[in-house]
Design an enzyme around this catalytic site. Sequence first.
Site, mmCIF file in Angstrom:
data_model
loop_
_atom_site.group_PDB
_atom_site.id
_atom_site.type_symbol
_atom_site.label_atom_id
_atom_site.label_comp_id
_atom_site.label_asym_id
_atom_site.label_seq_id
_atom_site.Cartn_x
_atom_site.Cartn_y
_atom_site.Cartn_z
ATOM 1 C CG HIS A 38 1.786 7.205 3.622
ATOM 2 N ND1 HIS A 38 0.775 6.965 4.516
ATOM 3 C CD2 HIS A 38 2.481 6.050 3.554
ATOM 4 C CE1 HIS A 38 0.851 5.726 4.968
ATOM 5 N NE2 HIS A 38 1.880 5.140 4.379
ATOM 6 C CG ASP B 122 1.013 3.279 1.571
ATOM 7 O OD1 ASP B 122 2.168 3.212 2.046
ATOM 8 O OD2 ASP B 122 0.103 2.505 1.907
HETATM 9 O O1 DOR Z 1 0.476 -1.865 1.520
HETATM 10 C C1 DOR Z 1 1.168 -1.375 2.403
HETATM 11 N N1 DOR Z 1 2.510 -1.452 2.359
HETATM 12 N N2 DOR Z 1 0.577 -0.764 3.434
HETATM 13 C C2 DOR Z 1 1.279 -0.346 4.498
HETATM 14 O O2 DOR Z 1 0.694 0.198 5.387
HETATM 15 C C3 DOR Z 1 2.724 -0.606 4.584
HETATM 16 C C4 DOR Z 1 3.310 -0.713 3.258
HETATM 17 C C5 DOR Z 1 4.727 -1.240 3.255
HETATM 18 O O3 DOR Z 1 5.535 -0.759 4.045
HETATM 19 O O4 DOR Z 1 5.053 -2.067 2.398
#
Ligand code: DOR
Length: 380
Positions: A44, A265
Site C-alpha cells: 500500500h 500507506d
Molecule cells: O491518509 C491517507 N492518505 N489515507 C488515504 O487513504 C489516502 C492517502 C493519500 O492518498 O494521501
Amino acid sequence: MADAHTEGYGYLVIEDGVIAEVVWMNPPEDPGHHLLMPAFTDLHVHFRDPGLTHKEDLETGMRAALAGGFTDVQLMGNTQPITSTMEQVEDVIARARALDLIDVHPCISITRDFDGKDLSHLNEVKAPVVMLTDDGFGVADAKTLFDAMNLAKEKGMRLTLHEEEPAFSKTDMRLAEDVMTLRDLHLGRVTGCYTHFAHVSTKQAIDWIRAAKAGSDRFTCEVTPHHLVLWDNPYRVNPPIRAKEDVDALREALTDGTVDAIATDHAPHTKEDKDKGAPGMTGLELAFALCYTHLIKGGIIGIKTLLRLLAQRPAELMGLQQGLLQPGMDADLAIADLAAEYTVDPEAFYSKGKNTPFSGARLQGRIVETWHKGVRKFPF
Ligand code: DOR
C-alpha cells in the site's frame, strides 16, 4: 501462528539473482548486530505518478522504498488521472523498469475514475495487476461493490478496500470504518471474492475480520506502522490515529494470523497541502525502525513475526517468489543495523514527502543495504 523464518549465522550463495544456497555456520563470539533479511513488500503506497509528482515521483518513491528495505510496492490508483486502464498500468511499469531500482505493482481502480459506479473498465483488467482498489474512498454503493466482487472473483483478483462509509466521514470516523467493514465482510462472504482490508485501525474492525477469517481463507488484511505505534494523536491521516484500546487490539492481531501484512500507506504531501489538511504521512523509510523500536524492543512481537508481516506474507499475496531466505527465492534482501540509534530528520528522507509525525523521534534499527534480484541497490 508459526513463523517460517530461521535465525542463525551464515551466508547466502546467489546465482542469477536467485538464492541458490543458505549456508549456516557456528556463530563467532561476537556475531555483530547486522541482520540479513528478505527484503520487504509493501501492499500500500502512493507514488503520485503521474499527475502529482510535486509530491512524489516514481524515482523518489522507489528510492525511499529501497532506503526502507522494500523491493516491491503496490501502487494505489489515486494518481491524476486515476489509474483505471491497462495502458496506464503498463506506462508506469515501463517507466519504473527503465529506472531499474525496484519492482512496482500498480492497482487498477474498482470503479472507473473513482466515480463510485462504473465497472465497465474491469473487463480488460489482467495480470500483472493483482488487486483492485478505490483507496482513499470506500465504495459507497453496496450493489456496485457486490458486482465488483463478482467480477474480481471471476478473474481471481483481490479487492483491497478502504473502509469508510462516507455518510459518517464528517461526523464519526470510527463508525465510518466499522460499518463498512461489517458490510463488506458480508458481501465478501456471499460472493466468495478475495477481499483485503486496507489500513485496519479499529478494535471492532479487527475483531470482525478475525472472526470472518476463521470461516474463510479469502479474507486478508493489513495494518500500518502508525496505527500500531501511535494513539490519541491528532496528526491528520485517514483512517485517523485511534485510541490505545484499538492499538492493543491491532497488536494482539499481529501474532495470531489475523493481520497478514504491515503496509505503510506511504502518502507523501507537500507542506502546503498538509497545512490545508491533506491526510497521510510518508511511511517507507521509517517502517522497519518504527516496528523494531516499538514492537520488537517493546516486546510485542519477535523478529520472525515481523518478517512474516513485512516480507513473506505480502509477497505471497502479490504472487512473488520472495520473502523468505530459502533456495529458489529471488535474492531480494535487506540488511539492518539493529544497534543503530538515531533521531528522525525528515529532511534526510529520499521521499519528496517530509510529512511525518515522527520528526525528532528517537528510533533504533536502520536499513543499511537493500538488494534487488542479487544486485545491491542501496546505499545509492
Ligand atoms: O491518509 C491517507 N492518505 N489515507 C488515504 O487513504 C489516502 C492517502 C493519500 O492518498 O494521501
